[in-house]
Design a protein around this motif. Structure first.
Motif, PDB file in Angstrom:
ATOM      1  N   ARG A 500       0.850  -1.196   0.000  1.00  0.00           N
ATOM      2  CA  ARG A 500       0.000   0.000   0.000  1.00  0.00           C
ATOM      3  C   ARG A 500       0.880   1.239   0.000  1.00  0.00           C
ATOM      4  NH1 ARG A 500      -5.311  -1.010   1.481  1.00  0.00           N
ATOM      5  NH2 ARG A 500      -5.599   1.110   2.242  1.00  0.00           N
ATOM      6  N   LYS A 501       0.559   2.190  -0.866  1.00  0.00           N
ATOM      7  CA  LYS A 501       1.447   3.356  -0.983  1.00  0.00           C
ATOM      8  C   LYS A 501       1.433   4.226   0.272  1.00  0.00           C
ATOM      9  CE  LYS A 501      -1.833   6.222  -3.633  1.00  0.00           C
ATOM     10  NZ  LYS A 501      -2.030   6.887  -4.933  1.00  0.00           N
ATOM     11  N   GLU A 502       0.357   4.106   1.082  1.00  0.00           N
ATOM     12  CA  GLU A 502       0.298   4.866   2.332  1.00  0.00           C
ATOM     13  C   GLU A 502       1.398   4.442   3.298  1.00  0.00           C
ATOM     14  OE1 GLU A 502      -2.263   3.144   1.114  1.00  0.00           O
ATOM     15  OE2 GLU A 502      -3.642   4.701   0.366  1.00  0.00           O
ATOM     16  N   ASN A 503       1.826   3.174   3.198  1.00  0.00           N
ATOM     17  CA  ASN A 503       2.841   2.646   4.119  1.00  0.00           C
ATOM     18  C   ASN A 503       4.264   2.753   3.553  1.00  0.00           C
ATOM     19  OD1 ASN A 503       0.654   1.852   5.693  1.00  0.00           O
ATOM     20  ND2 ASN A 503       0.536  -0.164   4.727  1.00  0.00           N
ATOM     21  N   PHE A 504       4.402   3.354   2.367  1.00  0.00           N
ATOM     22  CA  PHE A 504       5.704   3.364   1.702  1.00  0.00           C
ATOM     23  C   PHE A 504       6.455   4.659   2.003  1.00  0.00           C
ATOM     24  CE2 PHE A 504       8.390   4.153  -2.092  1.00  0.00           C
ATOM     25  CZ  PHE A 504       9.165   2.996  -2.032  1.00  0.00           C
ATOM     26  N   ASN A 505       7.725   4.524   2.372  1.00  0.00           N
ATOM     27  CA  ASN A 505       8.576   5.689   2.624  1.00  0.00           C
ATOM     28  C   ASN A 505       9.301   6.041   1.326  1.00  0.00           C
ATOM     29  OD1 ASN A 505      10.237   7.678   3.573  1.00  0.00           O
ATOM     30  ND2 ASN A 505      11.446   6.357   4.910  1.00  0.00           N
ATOM     31  N   VAL A 506       8.769   7.023   0.611  1.00  0.00           N
ATOM     32  CA  VAL A 506       9.302   7.371  -0.704  1.00  0.00           C
ATOM     33  C   VAL A 506      10.701   7.997  -0.607  1.00  0.00           C
ATOM     34  CG1 VAL A 506       8.342   9.705  -0.857  1.00  0.00           C
ATOM     35  CG2 VAL A 506       8.605   8.351  -2.939  1.00  0.00           C
ATOM     36  N   ASN A 507      11.018   8.570   0.565  1.00  0.00           N
ATOM     37  CA  ASN A 507      12.337   9.201   0.734  1.00  0.00           C
ATOM     38  C   ASN A 507      13.473   8.195   0.587  1.00  0.00           C
ATOM     39  OD1 ASN A 507      11.367  11.807   1.170  1.00  0.00           O
ATOM     40  ND2 ASN A 507      10.941  11.352   3.319  1.00  0.00           N
ATOM     41  N   ARG A 508      13.216   6.942   0.943  1.00  0.00           N
ATOM     42  CA  ARG A 508      14.243   5.900   0.809  1.00  0.00           C
ATOM     43  C   ARG A 508      14.632   5.737  -0.665  1.00  0.00           C
ATOM     44  NH1 ARG A 508      18.674   3.399   1.701  1.00  0.00           N
ATOM     45  NH2 ARG A 508      18.674   1.160   1.386  1.00  0.00           N
ATOM     46  N   SER A 509      13.640   5.750  -1.562  1.00  0.00           N
ATOM     47  CA  SER A 509      13.919   5.630  -3.005  1.00  0.00           C
ATOM     48  C   SER A 509      14.683   6.847  -3.511  1.00  0.00           C
ATOM     49  CB  SER A 509      12.610   5.479  -3.786  1.00  0.00           C
ATOM     50  OG  SER A 509      12.040   4.212  -3.547  1.00  0.00           O
ATOM     51  N   PHE A 510      14.281   8.042  -3.081  1.00  0.00           N
ATOM     52  CA  PHE A 510      14.977   9.256  -3.512  1.00  0.00           C
ATOM     53  C   PHE A 510      16.429   9.270  -3.028  1.00  0.00           C
ATOM     54  CE2 PHE A 510      10.610  11.442  -3.606  1.00  0.00           C
ATOM     55  CZ  PHE A 510      10.486  11.213  -4.962  1.00  0.00           C
ATOM     56  N   ASN A 511      16.648   8.796  -1.798  1.00  0.00           N
ATOM     57  CA  ASN A 511      18.010   8.756  -1.252  1.00  0.00           C
ATOM     58  C   ASN A 511      18.906   7.801  -2.041  1.00  0.00           C
ATOM     59  OD1 ASN A 511      17.374  10.600   0.730  1.00  0.00           O
ATOM     60  ND2 ASN A 511      16.894   9.045   2.278  1.00  0.00           N
ATOM     61  N   ILE A 512      18.339   6.641  -2.435  1.00  0.00           N
ATOM     62  CA  ILE A 512      19.120   5.679  -3.230  1.00  0.00           C
ATOM     63  C   ILE A 512      19.470   6.287  -4.582  1.00  0.00           C
ATOM     64  CG2 ILE A 512      19.067   3.426  -4.388  1.00  0.00           C
ATOM     65  CD1 ILE A 512      17.276   2.427  -2.101  1.00  0.00           C
ATOM     66  N   GLU A 513      18.500   7.010  -5.166  1.00  0.00           N
ATOM     67  CA  GLU A 513      18.764   7.635  -6.469  1.00  0.00           C
ATOM     68  C   GLU A 513      19.900   8.665  -6.358  1.00  0.00           C
ATOM     69  OE1 GLU A 513      16.757  10.342  -9.983  1.00  0.00           O
ATOM     70  OE2 GLU A 513      16.355  10.684  -7.859  1.00  0.00           O
ATOM     71  N   LYS A 514      19.901   9.446  -5.266  1.00  0.00           N
ATOM     72  CA  LYS A 514      20.973  10.425  -5.059  1.00  0.00           C
ATOM     73  C   LYS A 514      22.328   9.732  -4.924  1.00  0.00           C
ATOM     74  CE  LYS A 514      18.250  14.087  -2.899  1.00  0.00           C
ATOM     75  NZ  LYS A 514      17.897  14.741  -1.610  1.00  0.00           N
ATOM     76  N   GLU A 515      22.328   8.605  -4.187  1.00  0.00           N
ATOM     77  CA  GLU A 515      23.566   7.831  -4.030  1.00  0.00           C
ATOM     78  C   GLU A 515      24.072   7.352  -5.386  1.00  0.00           C
ATOM     79  OE1 GLU A 515      24.120   4.885  -0.840  1.00  0.00           O
ATOM     80  OE2 GLU A 515      22.111   5.472  -0.147  1.00  0.00           O
TER      81      GLU A 515
END
Length: 573
Positions: A500-515
């Motif tokens: 469920r997208k309500e339970n998803f921490n989207v910042n984790r994906s953005f942080n990996i992309e920055k890395e």
């Protein structure tokens, strides 16, 4: 019988079927997500599953919709096949409410009450937030208008005075077991032909209420309707996956078993139902008079509805204790296909045979996209294996598999897009339209992930063909680190697609992309230095950076998928 009365009969049947379809679809649009949540949460055991199926079907007035929702949950792993069978049993009880609504429509002239519903419905349709309530009112009004017109048409036909019709039904021996089987078969064939058990039930009620068709033959037609509706779902399931076909077979088994046992006690069971309703089986027109006979015959529609309910309730009470055995039986009949490493292109959840409501179609497409997403991570895993594979024969085999997966990704994008295009032709809610737009974006980005994986595989293959140059240990280490970051991004994406997208921490994906971006920039700068210092040649450095850059592009595609699913706007990567 004049041709105009025949057209009036066919037209009123069409109105009835259209009204039921519109009402069911409007209810699913109003409460689709809640109904799916109820189906997923309230099937902890066979009894709650049965009650859930019963209430959901009574709410949406469509056992087919409930069955399809149930099968989709089985495919997603949210329900076991045993739980699905209990829900289907409940759906058979819930669908009997339709017969009670129809019998009420046949007992008095209901058409006078539909016009206020039409008027209120058209007002609500023009209100954006209330238009589904308007659709529902239009659906129920059309259904009752169809029922009222059918009732009046039945009266105008004067079937009880048509000697040819009376002679036809009189030619069947009412006490013969063969007659029961003939009408049972006719009910099944008619339901299969018109694709609507409600329409055949309406015809049966007209024939019985007019005194033309004896009650025993009428009930045999109703029993045939139960089988006819399951034959349709089994034929539709032939092109579906294993679990869908098993669920459809369980539905057929349920109704066939019920018909078999009731044939042994047919007349006593029908007599019991008639006594419950207060219908006198032995009354004749000559003995009781025209008025009393017609008043008695008017109860026949309620007898048919009561039989339909009693039959399904008793059948469910018998079979609910044997769900594990039914599950084993359908699994034995329909064997699971051996998975060939998922390499044959086949959509698992979207099937041409099922014509679902738009809300259900979107649910099926979401599951297909989830499967697409998992395949793309599996394809990237093959690229990681390809990078370190030393055996030439094994390398060629793995490269061929990756090439095959690239073809699969192209086909999946085309087929899912084609399916969503068909769904978008229907009357959709704003939420559903937004979901379809997001899903089209998702499949486009997932196909790009497949392209990026294949580009990396071709780059690795190019390097292997040029056997004179090799990566140094430092390059292997950096590529493995970059691929691990990319695989982490894919894992996060699949966590979102499957949850469920309500339970998803989207910042984790953005942080990996920055890395990934920062690591790419670092390696790019280091590569210039290493080539200038002759640590390795320019050619091997180019191949090395091609792989690194493809990983970075793949990371961008992953973020695009995440943003599409989360409902955020596409950013410039």
């Amino acid at each position: 019988m004049s041709i105009w009365i025949l057209f009036k009969l066919l037209g009123s049947l069409a109105l009835l079927m259209f009204g039921m379809k519109s009402m069911s679809e409007a209810l699913q649009k109003m409460a689709g997500p809640q109904l799916r949540h109820v189906l997923g949460a309230m099937t902890t055991n066979r009894f709650t599953g049965m009650l859930t199926g019963m209430f959901v079907t009574a709410a949406v007035q469509s056992s087919t919709a409930t069955t399809l929702m149930t099968v989709s949950f089985v495919n997603a792993g949210l329900l076991t096949l045993a739980q699905a069978i209990s829900v289907i049993m409940g759906a058979n009880i819930g669908t009997t409410l339709t017969a009670w609504i129809m019998s009420a429509g046949f007992s008095f002239n209901i058409t006078e009450f539909v016009y206020p519903a039409f008027f209120l419905g058209i007002i609500l349709i023009y209100y954006k937030r209330r238009r589904f309530i308007g659709d529902f009112l239009f659906g129920i009004a059309f259904m009752f208008l169809g029922l009222g017109t059918l009732r009046q048409t039945g009266i105008d036909m004067h079937l009880g005075e048509q000697q040819a019709v009376l002679d036809f039904f009189a030619s069947f021996d009412p006490n013969s077991f063969t007659t029961t089987l003939i009408f049972l078969f006719l009910g099944g064939v008619l339901t299969f032909c018109v694709q609507s058990s409600a329409a055949v039930m309406a015809i049966t009620m007209i024939l019985c209420s007019s005194g033309v068709l004896p009650i025993y033959q009428g009930i045999a037609l109703v029993m045939g309707e139960n089988i006819g509706t399951t034959v349709t779902s089994n034929l539709a399931a032939m092109s579906a996956n294993t679990q869908a076909r098993r669920a459809a077979l369980a539905h057929l088994f349920f109704n066939l078993f019920g018909v078999v046992w009731i044939l042994f006690i047919f007349r006593p069971f029908v007599d019991m139902v008639c006594n419950l309703v207060g219908y006198d089986i032995n009354m004749t027109k000559e003995g009781a008079g025209q008025e009393a006979f017609l008043a008695n015959a008017a109860k026949l529609s309620f007898v048919l509805a009561a039989f339909h309910t009693c039959f399904n309730v008793v059948n469910t009470f018998i079979l609910i204790w044997f769900i594990p055995q039914i599950e084993r039986f359908v699994c034995w009949v329909i064997k699971g296909k051996k998975a060939d490493e998922e390499e044959d292109f086949r959509l698992h959840f979207i099937t041409a045979g099922f014509m679902k409501t738009p809300e259900l179609s979107v649910l099926e497409a979401q599951k297909e996209i989830q499967d697409f997403s998992i395949r793309m991570q599996r394809m990237f895993g093959m690229v990681q294996e390809l990078l370190v594979e030393k055996d030439k024969q094994a390398f060629t085999k793995l490269y061929t598999r990756i090439e095959k997966y690239e073809g699969i990704s192209d086909n999946m994008e085309i087929e899912i897009a084609k399916y969503l295009d068909q769904v978008s032709d229907a009357h959709l809610s704003d939420d559903t339209k937004a979901k379809i737009r997001a899903m089209l974006r998702e499949i486009s980005e997932l196909e790009s992930i497949g392209d990026a994986c294949f580009n990396m595989a071709r780059t690795i293959n190019r390097k292997v063909q040029n056997a004179q140059e090799h990566f140094i240990e430092k390059q292997y280490t950096h590529m493995h680190q970059m691929m691990q970051l990319t695989d982490d991004a894919l894992t996060q994406m699949n966590n979102l697609m499957g949850g469920r997208k309500e339970n998803f921490n989207v910042n984790r994906s953005f942080n990996i992309e920055k890395e990934i971006n920062n690591f790419r920039d670092q390696l790019k700068s280091q590569n210039y230095t290493d080539v200038n210092n002759h640590v390795y040649t320019y050619g091997i450095g180019t191949i090395y950076m091609d792989i690194i850059n493809e990983c970075e592009k793949l990371g961008d595609y992953v973020i695009n998928v995440v943003e599409a699913r989360m409902g955020t706007k596409k950013r410039d990567n």
